[in-house]
Every structure is written in structure tokens, then in C-alpha cells.
Design a protein around this motif. Structure first.
Motif, PDB file in Angstrom:
ATOM      1  N   GLY A  21       0.822  -1.212   0.000  1.00 49.30           N
ATOM      2  CA  GLY A  21       0.000   0.000   0.000  1.00 49.30           C
ATOM      3  C   GLY A  21       0.852   1.256   0.000  1.00 49.30           C
ATOM      4  N   TYR A  22       0.326   2.310  -0.575  1.00 48.20           N
ATOM      5  CA  TYR A  22       1.031   3.583  -0.664  1.00 48.20           C
ATOM      6  C   TYR A  22       0.631   4.503   0.489  1.00 48.20           C
ATOM      7  CZ  TYR A  22       2.668   2.481  -5.363  1.00 48.20           C
ATOM      8  OH  TYR A  22       3.292   1.905  -6.437  1.00 48.20           O
TER       9      TYR A  22
ATOM     10  N   GLU B 113       0.035   8.335   1.085  1.00 46.19           N
ATOM     11  CA  GLU B 113      -0.242   9.489   0.226  1.00 46.19           C
ATOM     12  C   GLU B 113      -0.078  10.793   0.994  1.00 46.19           C
ATOM     13  OE1 GLU B 113      -4.109   8.990  -1.419  1.00 46.19           O
ATOM     14  OE2 GLU B 113      -3.556   7.234  -2.624  1.00 46.19           O
TER      15      GLU B 113
ATOM     16  N   SER C 114       2.851   9.928  -3.723  1.00 46.00           N
ATOM     17  CA  SER C 114       2.654   8.612  -3.113  1.00 46.00           C
ATOM     18  C   SER C 114       3.993   7.983  -2.775  1.00 46.00           C
ATOM     19  CB  SER C 114       1.880   7.692  -4.066  1.00 46.00           C
ATOM     20  OG  SER C 114       0.651   8.285  -4.443  1.00 46.00           O
TER      21      SER C 114
ATOM     22  N   SER D  37      -0.775   0.347  -8.920  1.00 42.47           N
ATOM     23  CA  SER D  37      -0.845   1.800  -8.719  1.00 42.47           C
ATOM     24  C   SER D  37      -2.077   2.166  -7.906  1.00 42.47           C
ATOM     25  CB  SER D  37      -0.895   2.519 -10.077  1.00 42.47           C
ATOM     26  OG  SER D  37       0.246   2.239 -10.848  1.00 42.47           O
ATOM     27  N   ASN D  38      -1.899   3.111  -7.001  1.00 35.90           N
ATOM     28  CA  ASN D  38      -3.044   3.587  -6.231  1.00 35.90           C
ATOM     29  C   ASN D  38      -3.889   4.543  -7.080  1.00 35.90           C
ATOM     30  OD1 ASN D  38      -0.879   5.410  -6.187  1.00 35.90           O
ATOM     31  ND2 ASN D  38      -1.540   6.354  -4.286  1.00 35.90           N
ATOM     32  N   ALA D  39      -5.107   4.755  -6.652  1.00 34.21           N
ATOM     33  CA  ALA D  39      -6.022   5.614  -7.415  1.00 34.21           C
ATOM     34  C   ALA D  39      -5.496   7.043  -7.455  1.00 34.21           C
ATOM     35  CB  ALA D  39      -7.406   5.581  -6.779  1.00 34.21           C
ATOM     36  N   GLN D  40      -5.523   7.637  -8.639  1.00 33.75           N
ATOM     37  CA  GLN D  40      -5.095   9.019  -8.827  1.00 33.75           C
ATOM     38  C   GLN D  40      -6.329   9.905  -9.023  1.00 33.75           C
ATOM     39  OE1 GLN D  40      -1.576   9.738  -8.699  1.00 33.75           O
ATOM     40  NE2 GLN D  40      -1.738   7.654  -7.910  1.00 33.75           N
TER      41      GLN D  40
ATOM     42  N   PRO E  11       1.470   6.490  -9.727  1.00 34.06           N
ATOM     43  CA  PRO E  11       1.763   7.279  -8.525  1.00 34.06           C
ATOM     44  C   PRO E  11       2.940   8.214  -8.724  1.00 34.06           C
ATOM     45  CG  PRO E  11       2.448   4.990  -8.234  1.00 34.06           C
ATOM     46  CD  PRO E  11       1.698   5.044  -9.522  1.00 34.06           C
TER      47      PRO E  11
END
Length: 348
Positions: free
Chosen positions: A62-63, A65, A77, A173-176, A199
Motif C-alpha cells: 500500500g502507498y 499518500e 505517493s 498503482s493507487n487511485a489518482q 503514482p
């Protein structure tokens, strides 16, 4: 014909390159809790990553943010340290494969390039042409299309486990921030169905960002045959005829649409090169004179006061303060800022 590379994975997912990647990832960050915990059991942790890569069980973590408001609002991130080790090992092997195909006039995140060389190249072209097309891509990293990026990577990579790792990082990739743009051929749901966004802050995102715009670089240099400078998604083309630049703008917009990107409607414009221009943190004026933007100086003054107050309170170490100040001085020294620097560090 473009050469495709195979047998890359052993250079990424073996103990020696992973250990070397961990040492590089830890540079300047050994005081961070995640880095310190990993380095305290370096060999054991490297072996664990090697095993996960080799058996195909490795997944992105997990990132964390962070929202930054200056100089513009963006989400940065931070990947877990174990992921950054993998990113360093991957880029050390895959990066040179793509580097050989990049044009000379793109300057971001490349050894021997950087902002100062990009600014010098901008000035070189500006001094020889009457007009410039300044361009910026609308929400570039959030807009990068995963399917197109994966196809780009496959044009040079033919190693199945390396492609699996590249895909895993992209898919992780996490949501942008949303970029709900429609392009020719789309229906109403197309923007919702296509995965996109990388990210900001990942070493791999820096490489992927250059790979994604490599096609544009070659289009501009080889088809338009334009004097051209690019740094990430900020780029400039030069010509004596403003109408020729306007025509190039339309052709570039059409080319980018095929890659599901759009020019920024405000930050893309044609201007005389005799006018002052802000580029990569400098205000560039005729006669090769440079100064820093007032907003940039104001931000540094505020940051300097904050660092001073935190140092006095004991919440930041002196060497971290020195590191921040030296980084700013290195940037400012490339402009005509002797009086400014003298005033700042006299407390003026």
C-alpha cells in the motif's frame, strides 16, 4: 526493427542486485523507520523479496499518500521500502534498455541530464528562433493509460517474468485524481473502463513517464523536425513563424489523443521568444539573464523560517536543515541571484 530484450529477470530478482538496490534505496533515508527496520535485517529481508519474486507471489504494498499544495496541488505517493528495493532493481536493468532509444532533447530523470541542462537547451533554441510553442499535458501522470503503457513496454521487453513484474507494479498503482476525458471512438463508459494513472513519487513512474512520451519525442523530432526540449510533460518547440507553431500544436494534439492524452488548455500557447519565459523554476530573459520567480523565493523564505523554528524546537536535525538549504542554493546559483542569496542569509 526495434530489438526486444529477453533473459533480464535474473539481473533483477537475484540476491546480489536486490541487495545493491536496497543500499541505493536507503541512501539519505536510513533514519526513516521503514528503511531502518529493513536495513537492520538486510540479508534476511532481501532473501524474502528474492523468494517472492522468483515464485511469482510478490505484490505491490500500500502507498502512503501526501497532498502537496506548492508549487501546485498534487498527490505524492510513497511506496513501502521493500517495494522501493524492487523498483531500484528493476529500473537498473530495464532503464538502460529504453535509454538507448530516447532522443537527446528529453532531460527528466536521466543520468547526465536534469533541469539545468534542459534550461540551457531551451535558451540555445530561444536565441535562434523568434517564437516558441510552450506545451504542457493535462494531468499527465493521472492520465497515463495502463494498456498503452504495457504495449509500449512490450516493444522492447520480451522477458515474460520481467513483463509480469512490470505489469504487477502498474496494476498496483493507487487511485489518482480522476481524468474523465473522452477521445475519438469512445462511448460514454470508456473512461470508466480503462485503468489509468501512475503514482507520483515512484522511481518506476519516472521511467514509465519517459517511456510513455518517447513516441511523442520521435514524432516531434523526426516527423515535424522541430527544435524541441522536453522535461517530464513540460515541453517547447521553436520556429520563426508563429503560424507554423500553431499548426504543429494541432498535429501534436491529434497525436496525443491517440495516446489518450490532452494538451493543457491554459499552459499551451505560442509566444515570442523575446518575452520573459518561466521554465523549470527559472524566469528566462533575453541576454541569457535568469532570475527566480517571486513565488518560488517566497516559498523558500517561508520554508527557511519553518526549518529555523523546527531546529530551535529540536524537531529537525541540523544536517537536514543544511541539506534543504544547500539544495536550494544549488538551484539558485544557476540564476543571477547573488544579491538575493546574500540578503536571505543575512536575514534580510
Amino acid at each position: 526493427m526495434t530489438k526486444r530484450h529477453s533473459d533480464l529477470f535474473a539481473g533483477i530478482a537475484s540476491f546480489a542486485p536486490l541487495r545493491e538496490a536496497a543500499l541505493k534505496a536507503a541512501l539519505g533515508k536510513r533514519g526513516k523507520p521503514g528503511t531502518a527496520a529493513f536495513m537492520a535485517n538486510l540479508e534476511k529481508n532481501v532473501l524474502r523479496i528474492e523468494r517472492a519474486l522468483q515464485d511469482g507471489s510478490w505484490q505491490s504494498g500500500g502507498y502512503t499518500e501526501m497532498e502537496l499544495l506548492e508549487p501546485k496541488r498534487r498527490i505524492v505517493s510513497a511506496a513501502p521500502f521493500r517495494d522501493r528495493v524492487v523498483h531500484h532493481a528493476l529500473c537498473a536493468v530495464v532503464g538502460p534498455v529504453f535509454e538507448r532509444g530516447f532522443i537527446d532533447d528529453t532531460f527528466a530523470n536521466r543520468k547526465g541530464k536534469g533541469t539545468h541542462r534542459a534550461v540551457a537547451r531551451y535558451e540555445h533554441y530561444r536565441n535562434r528562433h523568434r517564437h516558441v510553442l510552450r506545451a504542457d499535458i493535462y494531468r499527465y501522470f493521472p492520465a497515463i493509460d495502463h494498456a498503452i503503457l504495457k504495449a509500449d513496454l512490450r516493444r522492447r521487453i520480451a522477458c515474460p517474468p520481467t513483463l509480469w513484474l512490470l505489469d504487477t507494479i502498474i496494476d498496483g498503482s493507487n487511485a489518482q485524481e480522476p481524468v474523465n476525458l473522452h477521445f475519438p471512438g469512445d462511448d460514454l463508459l470508456t473512461p470508466l473502463e480503462r485503468r489509468r494513472g501512475l503514482p507520483i513519487g515512484n522511481l518506476t513512474s519516472q521511467l514509465f513517464g519517459n517511456v510513455y512520451l518517447d513516441a511523442l519525442d520521435h514524432f516531434v523530432k523526426e516527423v515535424l523536425r522541430a527544435p524541441y526540449v522536453r522535461y517530464v510533460d513540460d515541453f517547447a518547440l521553436f520556429h520563426d513563424d508563429a503560424e507554423a507553431l500553431a499548426g504543429w500544436r494541432e498535429r501534436i494534439a491529434a497525436f496525443l489523443a491517440r495516446r489518450r492524452l490532452r494538451l493543457h488548455p491554459v499552459k499551451t500557447f505560442v509566444a515570442p521568444t523575446a518575452e520573459a519565459a518561466e521554465f523549470l523554476g527559472y524566469v528566462l530573459l533575453p541576454g541569457d539573464y535568469r532570475r527566480l520567480p517571486e513565488a518560488s523565493v517566497r516559498r523558500f523564505r517561508n520554508r527557511l523560517r519553518g526549518l529555523r523554528d523546527r531546529w530551535r524546537a529540536g524537531s529537525v536535525a541540523a544536517d537536514e536543515v543544511v541539506q534543504h538549504v544547500q539544495a536550494w542554493i544549488a538551484h539558485a546559483e544557476n540564476a543571477d541571484t547573488w544579491r538575493l542569496r546574500h540578503a536571505l542569509f543575512r536575514g534580510g
